[in-house]
Every structure is written in C-alpha cells, then in structure tokens.
Design an enzyme around this catalytic site. Structure first.
Site, PDB file in Angstrom:
ATOM      1  N   ASP A   1      65.187  23.017  61.291  1.00  0.00           N
ATOM      2  CA  ASP A   1      64.813  22.042  62.330  1.00  0.00           C
ATOM      3  C   ASP A   1      63.519  22.438  63.036  1.00  0.00           C
ATOM      4  OD1 ASP A   1      66.829  20.192  61.943  1.00  0.00           O
ATOM      5  OD2 ASP A   1      68.178  21.086  63.405  1.00  0.00           O
ATOM      6  N   ARG A   2      62.855  21.431  63.578  1.00  0.00           N
ATOM      7  CA  ARG A   2      61.620  21.553  64.362  1.00  0.00           C
ATOM      8  C   ARG A   2      60.395  21.883  63.512  1.00  0.00           C
ATOM      9  NH1 ARG A   2      62.884  21.002  69.534  1.00  0.00           N
ATOM     10  NH2 ARG A   2      64.906  21.739  70.307  1.00  0.00           N
TER      11      ARG A   2
ATOM     12  N   HIS B   1      68.576  31.932  70.393  1.00  0.00           N
ATOM     13  CA  HIS B   1      68.859  30.627  71.012  1.00  0.00           C
ATOM     14  C   HIS B   1      67.874  30.184  72.091  1.00  0.00           C
ATOM     15  CE1 HIS B   1      71.464  27.240  71.768  1.00  0.00           C
ATOM     16  NE2 HIS B   1      72.026  27.701  72.863  1.00  0.00           N
TER      17      HIS B   1
ATOM     18  N   ASP C   1      69.754  29.247  63.551  1.00  0.00           N
ATOM     19  CA  ASP C   1      68.604  28.359  63.757  1.00  0.00           C
ATOM     20  C   ASP C   1      67.485  28.657  62.768  1.00  0.00           C
ATOM     21  OD1 ASP C   1      70.119  27.245  65.752  1.00  0.00           O
ATOM     22  OD2 ASP C   1      68.567  27.362  67.299  1.00  0.00           O
TER      23      ASP C   1
ATOM     24  N   HIS D   1      74.613  33.925  67.946  1.00  0.00           N
ATOM     25  CA  HIS D   1      73.453  33.064  68.204  1.00  0.00           C
ATOM     26  C   HIS D   1      73.333  32.694  69.680  1.00  0.00           C
ATOM     27  CE1 HIS D   1      70.270  30.226  67.587  1.00  0.00           C
ATOM     28  NE2 HIS D   1      70.943  29.341  68.284  1.00  0.00           N
TER      29      HIS D   1
ATOM     30  N   HIS E   1      63.454  28.520  62.876  1.00  0.00           N
ATOM     31  CA  HIS E   1      63.166  27.086  63.075  1.00  0.00           C
ATOM     32  C   HIS E   1      62.121  26.513  62.128  1.00  0.00           C
ATOM     33  CE1 HIS E   1      65.745  25.603  66.149  1.00  0.00           C
ATOM     34  NE2 HIS E   1      65.392  26.498  67.057  1.00  0.00           N
TER      35      HIS E   1
ATOM     36  N   ASN F   1      73.286  26.877  66.530  1.00  0.00           N
ATOM     37  CA  ASN F   1      73.657  25.501  66.904  1.00  0.00           C
ATOM     38  C   ASN F   1      72.902  24.462  66.075  1.00  0.00           C
ATOM     39  OD1 ASN F   1      71.359  26.456  68.549  1.00  0.00           O
ATOM     40  ND2 ASN F   1      71.421  24.435  69.482  1.00  0.00           N
ATOM     41  N   HIS F   2      71.784  24.869  65.425  1.00  0.00           N
ATOM     42  CA  HIS F   2      71.044  23.916  64.588  1.00  0.00           C
ATOM     43  C   HIS F   2      71.552  23.871  63.158  1.00  0.00           C
ATOM     44  CE1 HIS F   2      67.747  22.121  66.952  1.00  0.00           C
ATOM     45  NE2 HIS F   2      68.037  23.110  67.770  1.00  0.00           N
TER      46      HIS F   2
ATOM     47  N   ARG G   1      71.847  22.841  78.899  1.00  0.00           N
ATOM     48  CA  ARG G   1      71.804  22.057  77.666  1.00  0.00           C
ATOM     49  C   ARG G   1      72.858  20.948  77.631  1.00  0.00           C
ATOM     50  NH1 ARG G   1      69.194  25.689  73.944  1.00  0.00           N
ATOM     51  NH2 ARG G   1      69.151  27.809  74.718  1.00  0.00           N
TER      52      ARG G   1
ATOM     53  N   ASP H   1      65.713  33.030  66.098  1.00  0.00           N
ATOM     54  CA  ASP H   1      65.410  31.706  65.559  1.00  0.00           C
ATOM     55  C   ASP H   1      64.120  31.728  64.737  1.00  0.00           C
ATOM     56  OD1 ASP H   1      67.203  31.584  67.683  1.00  0.00           O
ATOM     57  OD2 ASP H   1      66.572  29.593  68.317  1.00  0.00           O
TER      58      ASP H   1
END
Length: 265
Positions: free
Chosen positions: A81-82, A234, A78, A159, A51, A110-111, A207, A49
């Site tokens: 995001d964030r 992940h 990923d 991922h 991110h 997943n993002h 999750r 990730d």
C-alpha cells in the site's frame, strides 16, 4: 528477479504463482506467535513499514546485506500500500522466505488486509501488474501471516501494540485464530492497530481503531510475560525510530522516502 524489478520489469505470472502458493503453505503451518532464537554473538535485524517502497527495500539490503541464515531479518508488517512498488516488495520478501525460511520472518500489519488494500493502492496495483486472481490469493496469504514474534524469550515484536485489557499472556496471543480479515476489536485488532501514548493509562486511538496505551501498560505487559522490550512499527518516524516508555518500547519505520507524511501509517 530483484535486478529485473529494479529495471521495472515484471515477473512472469507463472513464477509469481509459484512463490505465493509456496508462501501460503509455509505460513499456514506457523503459529500466531512465532518464537525466534538468536544465538549469542549473532545479530538480528528488525525492519518496520516498507509500504511498497521497493528502492528503500533494496537500499536496506545494500546497507545491511541480503537475508541469510547468518544475517536474518524480521519485517514487521505493512509491506504493501501507498508506495508504487508493493507487488515488487511482496514478491521479493516472499521469494526470500521461500529460498531460506530461517533467513527472513514476516509479520502481519494493519495493511495486510483486504479493506486497506482496496483503499490504499495494493489491490489496483495487483490487478494491473498481475491479475484479479492474485487479488484473492494475496488476501488469503495475508490471513496466514503470524501476528507477533518473540526474540530469545525477551523481546516482543508486533506491528501495532498492546491491549485494552490487562493480563494478556503470550499464550493468549498464540491462541488467536488469525486466519481471517482483522476484526474491529479484540486482541488481533489491537496487535495490528494500537499505538503508544506519552501519558499513563489507555485512551482512544487517533486512528479510530485499536487504542493508545501508556508506559504503565507496557511495563505491566512486560512484567506479566517476563519480557524486557517491545519493538513495534506502524507510525512514521522522521529519524527511522523512536524510543519511548522509559526505554521499554521502540518504534521502527523503514520507508525513508515515504511521501505523504500522515498519521495513519
């Protein structure tokens, strides 16, 4: 472009369009499971990730060299995001892929989905730095990203993780119709969302999506598909990686300046 991004300048929308549209065409033609061949004596870098941490991405390239045919990378989902620089990260990765497709491979995380981008910042960042049209375009391109890779027929890179049922073959993953938003269950969902657990068997996911799977599930999947190792991402790992499941599963996380240490990554 990367130097401009370092100085927090924007890329003209015209060039951003060219990059993203070319990426869409390139990804559409790829299978859901991509085979990668690394010649003997060569090396290959898998990153977890990122991110939206553009300066971490730059740091990876400074430490390990820019992607090239001699120095190939796989970024394992990923990307966005964030972090505050998701647009810079995704345009850099896409531009590198357009320049030299065999230098860099990209997997869906997943993002890379509309619902996560709405909640965790990418959608708003795209609106402010580019435009509303790009929100739709990125959502479309993310649906074209492959779901998993196999390196030299021995290393499975994904991922999230493995499945709620036994007996899943690589051919089943190849057959997944990935051109959609990730569903709430099934192979595609589990590839993007599942996590390993320290005890055998399967359990519910912390999750609320996907599942937790034990070393026995990992071992059976590897045996069924004549594989040696699973590499996945992940989850936040303080050391950047963690080896589990009797050495058969490695988690890689590549955003060292990740600010909010939370379970969902």
């Amino acid at each position: 472009m990367m130097d401009d991004f370092k100085n927090q300048k924007c890329l003209h929308k015209r060039y951003a369009f060219q990059i993203v549209l070319q990426m869409r065409e390139m990804l559409r033609s790829q299978p859901s499971l991509v085979d990668i061949n690394v010649p003997d004596g060569s090396h290959f870098t898998v990153c977890g990730d990122v991110h939206g941490q553009f300066y971490d991405l730059i740091n990876i390239f400074e430490l390990n060299g820019l992607p090239s045919e001699e120095n190939p990378y796989l970024f394992n989902g990923d990307f966005v995001d964030r972090g505050s620089f998701s647009v810079e990260v995704i345009l850099t990765l896409f531009a590198l892929k357009c320049m030299c497709p065999s230098a860099i491979y990209l997997a869906r995380g997943n993002h890379e989905s509309r619902s996560m981008n709405k909640i965790y910042g990418f959608e708003g960042e795209v609106r402010s730095k580019l435009s509303e049209k790009f929100v739709e375009l990125f959502a479309e391109v993310f649906c074209c990203l492959p779901l998993a890779h196999v390196i030299n027929q021995k290393v499975f890179v994904v991922h999230g993780g493995l499945f709620s049922v036994d007996g899943v073959k690589l051919s089943d993953i190849k057959a997944v119709d990935r051109f959609c938003e990730p569903p709430e269950e099934g192979l595609m969902c589990e590839l993007l969302w599942s996590d390993p657990q320290p005890f055998p068997g399967r359990g519910p996911s912390k999750r609320g999506v996907g599942l937790s799977f034990g070393a026995d599930v990992t071992r059976n999947f590897l045996q069924d598909n004549n594989l040696d190792l699973i590499v996945r991402s992940h989850e936040v790992k303080d050391e950047g990686y963690e080896i589990e499941h009797d050495g058969k599963l490695i988690t890689i996380f590549s955003a060292p300046n990740y600010c909010d240490q939370v379970i969902e990554s």
